[in-house]
Design an enzyme around this catalytic site. Structure first.
Site, short mmCIF file in Angstrom:
data_model
loop_
_atom_site.label_atom_id
_atom_site.label_comp_id
_atom_site.label_asym_id
_atom_site.label_seq_id
_atom_site.Cartn_x
_atom_site.Cartn_y
_atom_site.Cartn_z
CG ASP A 339 -1.91 1.08 1.27
OD1 ASP A 339 -2.33 1.51 0.18
OD2 ASP A 339 -2.28 1.52 2.36
CG ASP A 643 -3.91 1.28 5.77
OD1 ASP A 643 -4.62 0.95 4.79
OD2 ASP A 643 -3.41 2.41 5.87
CG ASP A 647 -5.56 -2.75 2.05
OD1 ASP A 647 -5.56 -2.63 0.82
OD2 ASP A 647 -5.33 -1.80 2.83
#
Length: 911
Positions: A339, A643, A647
């Site tokens: 990410d 996070d 995800d």
């Protein structure tokens, strides 16, 4: 369910709610400004069910517990327990069975924790909702919401269901957990394009997201499992956890070893009974001795200890491992999908460029700490010497609703992150950051509204002169300005210059804000939109970005040196993603692929793109999951960081899921194998290094253990083939395996990482645990151990020594060879003939010392002599034992030297 609220056909496709106006949705859902009637709401609740995510079917506790025993490692341990029970060694049996039970209980507990990921997603739904029913405002349990309900939202609310917004007043929603968007999203009541990604559907508010500013009302269009959150929950429920590369390798290795042991035992039994004429009872005991010598009883325990030590070392580096096998899996990773926001970047918006009429300034420093210099032409400057710059910074500080705070030595922003970046710039240049300062009090304000795209404040300075400051979208502020402030004062506005600088700054991936002022009081004494029409002086364009972490830049470079590809997957826009990627050396010179483009690809096309492209933008949960699975289909070992709840499916599907500990959602943490306590990509790189060291140590242990088992098995086979007395009794074989092998081998779990470990390429995912080199090394050392032990046994018998003494010498010869070979095993190819090689691991020295004491007790203690049939040895006999051990040590070092000199290491894939 709720997505099909407009029709009774359960097979109807879900409505594209974001493409419809709220008026059309009112008609479809038969609702209005007065909301639903209570009776109608009750009827719909019975039809669609409560607005909660139902838990998936789960295995019962007993079945979950029994399934923990379905593990090749535990099969090996249970087989060893059966062998020891047959031999009557009940203490060994009890120890092995206890280890089996402990492993199963640990797995049972870990599986229970893994299921908490789904619980964490369900907990994201708001417990309460404010609705209008029968024209009256009510606060109800959010589980009672139904499609068609009219819901009111205010700052601080969790959105309780998927809603089409009908009326919006400055609504900003934090959708980071769902879309990955790093900034709160400004919402409108307008419909979106049919192909708009989730993050660009500005007329929608989604369940589980947080209202950070403003108010709105909307119509519920989806509840429970039909919400976007519910779809993620369904995806997560359907994903099966991946076995780590090590467990897959050990599973294959264990099966082959078990088949080999059973086949060898059967052939030996038939050979002895049918050809040599031994009685079945005698041959059974010989075969049991052979099986006992071949089964690596210590492997599961050593694996567990080695992985646990890796867990401890990773914890010291801020990587908290939730599932033990993930320690080693990190070492085999070939691709890290990361990410962007908060992992590769700081998740702290920072001003990096200020464009004035005559100068372009660069701003040092990252994050919210107000520390850094301003530069012009690479020279540090004082903002006070540049009037336009100084006034622009003051405008950014005063026309601002955020607050910059220091808590426990850490700086944080309360309010909009973009406004926080302007406060940090003010702090770096010494301007006050306290709104309402007595020298420039705020007397009026026009809040930011998405339809107007600016904010304005009215102040009076210390000389009681009136000032109006404005900030907003560059094109909107330009329309309000008739002049610009240059170094020498006001001058005519050069529109082409500002548009050119805006394009140049935006091309660098920076978000743009324009700052302007007017030295005048509001016409009617109170600031209003009529005061914003014209007559403003443009002060500056400000370029803001969430900058990469410095340590992340270094960590990505280290990953590249280690042969690990880093791919950035973000919910942000493609331009921002490309810019950050370039700064991190990710995807340089390659295009960025958006989620919409991925959605148009079939699986085969995505597999090709997944290997070639390194930056993916505007990615939804489905896109992230497909990308991870596409990489795995290309035989890649994938680590995924994240996070948000968006995800979670990809985290669970990846070989190693890595969640953020500081800013991550509980859903992400529960779905992950590892949690980063500091949200830092550099920690992942350190964990990869640790994982490689753990795998190296496991290989070293297996390479140490197998020759011991192989040498013992060869001794037993040779005795059967040549009709000799058994040089090793079954009980003595177990003594060697369970006491000396495990004691010595345990020391290898403490081996530090070898130099250059992060300059190697990742091992191919399909590589077997035993390479050709390993087979050769195991065979060579096994033969050496057999030659030493069997040679001494036969030599002693030939010279009239008793069978008990000859066996005692054979046992000690095997153990001495193990102790010397333990030193060889510290390095796969490097020589140990150096102070570091001989003494670099104090646990090896302690293990050898303990083993020496155990062998002295085995040989000379009367109690041990009665149990194992051992006898005392003379100094000459101990000397011959020592010579057998030195034989193994010297030949192994010679073999390593030959491989190094002939450059075979590269061809063998072990350099």
């Amino acid at each position: 369910m709720a997505d099909r609220a407009a029709t009774d056909d359960p097979n109807a496709p879900p409505a594209a709610w974001h493409t419809l106006s709220w008026v059309e949705i009112e008609q479809m859902l038969q609702t209005g400004s007065a909301g639903l009637a209570e009776a109608e709401a009750s009827r719909r609740l019975a039809r669609y069910g409560p607005n909660r995510l139902a838990p998936p079917p789960r295995r019962g506790p007993l079945r979950r517990l029994l399934m923990q025993f379905h593990n090749i490692l535990l099969y090996v341990m249970m087989a060893a327990a059966v062998v020891t029970a047959v031999l009557g060694h009940w203490i060994d049996t009890a120890v092995l069975l206890m280890a089996v039970v402990v492993n199963a209980v640990i797995g049972f507990i870990q599986e229970g924790k893994a299921e908490a990921a789904l619980d964490a997603i369900r907990a994201m739904l708001s417990p309460h909702a404010t609705v209008i029913r029968d024209g009256t405002r009510h606060e109800i349990d959010a589980a009672d919401l139904v499609p068609g309900d009219r819901v009111l939202l205010a700052s601080g609310d969790l959105v309780p269901a998927d809603m089409r917004l009908a009326a919006v007043n400055e609504l900003r929603v934090d959708e980071a957990a769902l879309t990955g968007e790093s900034l709160p999203v400004e919402k409108t009541a307008h419909e979106s394009e049919p192909d708009a990604p989730l993050g660009d559907r500005y007329g929608m508010a989604y369940a589980g997201t947080l209202v950070v500013y403003g108010q709105a009302s909307g119509i519920v269009v989806a509840t429970a499992s039909d919400t976007e959150l519910g779809k993620i929950n369904r995806m997560l429920s359907s994903i099966q956890g991946q076995a780590t590369p090590l467990l897959r390798q050990v599973d294959r290795f264990g099966r082959l070893l078990a088949l080999a042991i059973l086949g060898l035992a059967a052939v030996t039994f038939l050979f002895g009974t049918l050809w040599r004429g031994h009685s079945p009872a005698d041959m059974f005991m010989m075969v049991v001795a052979l099986a006992a010598s071949a089964i690596p009883e210590g492997l599961p325990a050593i694996m567990t200890v080695t992985l646990a030590l890796g867990v401890q070392r990773m914890a010291r580096r801020n990587a908290i491992v939730r599932r033990l096998p993930a320690v080693e899996a990190l070492g085999s990773v070939t691709v890290i999908c990361s990410d962007k926001t908060g992992t590769l970047t700081r998740n702290e918006m920072t001003v990096q460029r200020v464009v004035c009429a005559d100068h372009v300034f660069e701003v040092d420093g990252t994050g919210y700490a107000p520390v850094g210099d301003l530069r012009f032409n690479d020279h540090i400057i004082d903002a006070g010497h540049y009037p336009a710059l100084a006034l622009a910074i003051r405008a950014g500080v005063l026309c601002n609703d955020a607050h910059l705070r220091e808590k426990d030595g850490l700086w944080c922003v309360e309010g909009d992150p973009t406004e926080g970046a302007l406060l940090v710039l003010g702090g770096k240049t010494g301007f006050t950051q306290v709104l309402g300062d007595a020298s420039w009090p705020r007397l009026g304000v026009i809040p930011f509204e998405s339809q107007h795209r600016f904010m304005a404040t009215y102040h009076r300075d210390a000389d009681d002169e009136a000032w109006i400051f404005a900030k907003g979208a560059p094109e909107r502020i330009l329309d309000m300005c008739t002049a610009e402030l240059g170094h020498a004062g006001e001058q005519p506005l050069d529109v082409d210059y500002w548009r050119r600088m805006a394009t140049d700054t935006a091309a660098q991936g920076l978000r743009l804000l324009a700052l302007a002022c007017k030295r005048a009081a509001p016409r009617d004494g109170s600031l209003c939109f009529a005061d914003m029409e014209a007559g403003y002086v443009l002060l500056a364009l400000v370029g803001i970005i969430d900058p990469p972490r410095d340590e992340a830049v270094r960590a990505v470079a280290e990953c590249h040196r280690a042969g690990v590809r880093v791919k950035m997957i973000t919910g942000d826009h493609a331009e921002t993603a490309r810019t950050i990627g370039a700064r991190l050396d990710i995807g340089v010179g390659k295009p960025a692929i958006t989620g919409a483009e991925m959605a148009m690809m079939d699986d085969a096309a995505l597999r090709r793109v997944a290997l070639e492209v390194d930056v993916f933008a505007r990615a939804s949960p489905e896109h992230k999951l497909r990308l991870v699975q596409a990489l795995q289909a290309n035989s890649q070992v994938v680590a995924m960081t994240g996070d948000g709840v968006n995800d979670a499916p990809a985290l669970k599907s990846a070989d190693v899921g890595v969640a953020m500990g500081m800013k991550g959602t509980e859903a992400a943490k529960e779905a992950a194998d590892m949690v980063l306590a500091d949200d830092n990509f550099a920690t992942i790189t350190a964990a990869v290094r640790e994982g490689r060291a753990v795998y190296d140590n496991l290989k070293k242990f297996i390479l140490f253990m197998l020759p011991t088992n192989g040498g013992e098995a060869m001794v037993v086979i040779a005795a059967i083939l040549f009709e000799l007395a058994l040089p090793l009794a079954p009980a003595q074989v177990l003594w060697i395996n369970m006491v000396t092998s495990s004691t010595l081998g345990l020391a290898l779990a403490f081996e530090p990482a070898e130099p250059g470990i992060m300059r190697r390429r990742p091992r191919p995912p399909g590589v077997p645990l035993l390479s050709g080199f390993f087979v050769w090394r195991v065979l060579m050392v096994s033969i050496l151990m057999m030659a030493g032990a069997l040679g001494l046994f036969l030599w002693e018998l030939d010279h009239g020594t008793s069978l008990e003494t000859a066996r005692t010498i054979a046992v000690n010869a095997v153990v001495a060879a193990e102790m010397f070979y333990l030193l060889n095993s510290r390095f796969l190819l490097a020589s140990v003939l150096s102070p570091k090689g001989l003494t670099g691991n104090r646990y090896v020295l302690l293990a050898i010392a303990a083993c020496i004491l155990l062998q002295i007790a085995y040989t000379h203690a009367p109690a041990m002599q009665r149990i194992f049939g051992s006898t005392d040895l003379s100094p000459d006999e101990w000397g011959r034992v020592l010579a057998a051990g030195l034989l193994v040590f010297c030949v192994a070092e010679m073999e390593k030297a030959i491989i190094r000199r002939t450059r075979l290491a590269q061809r063998l894939g072990i350099a």
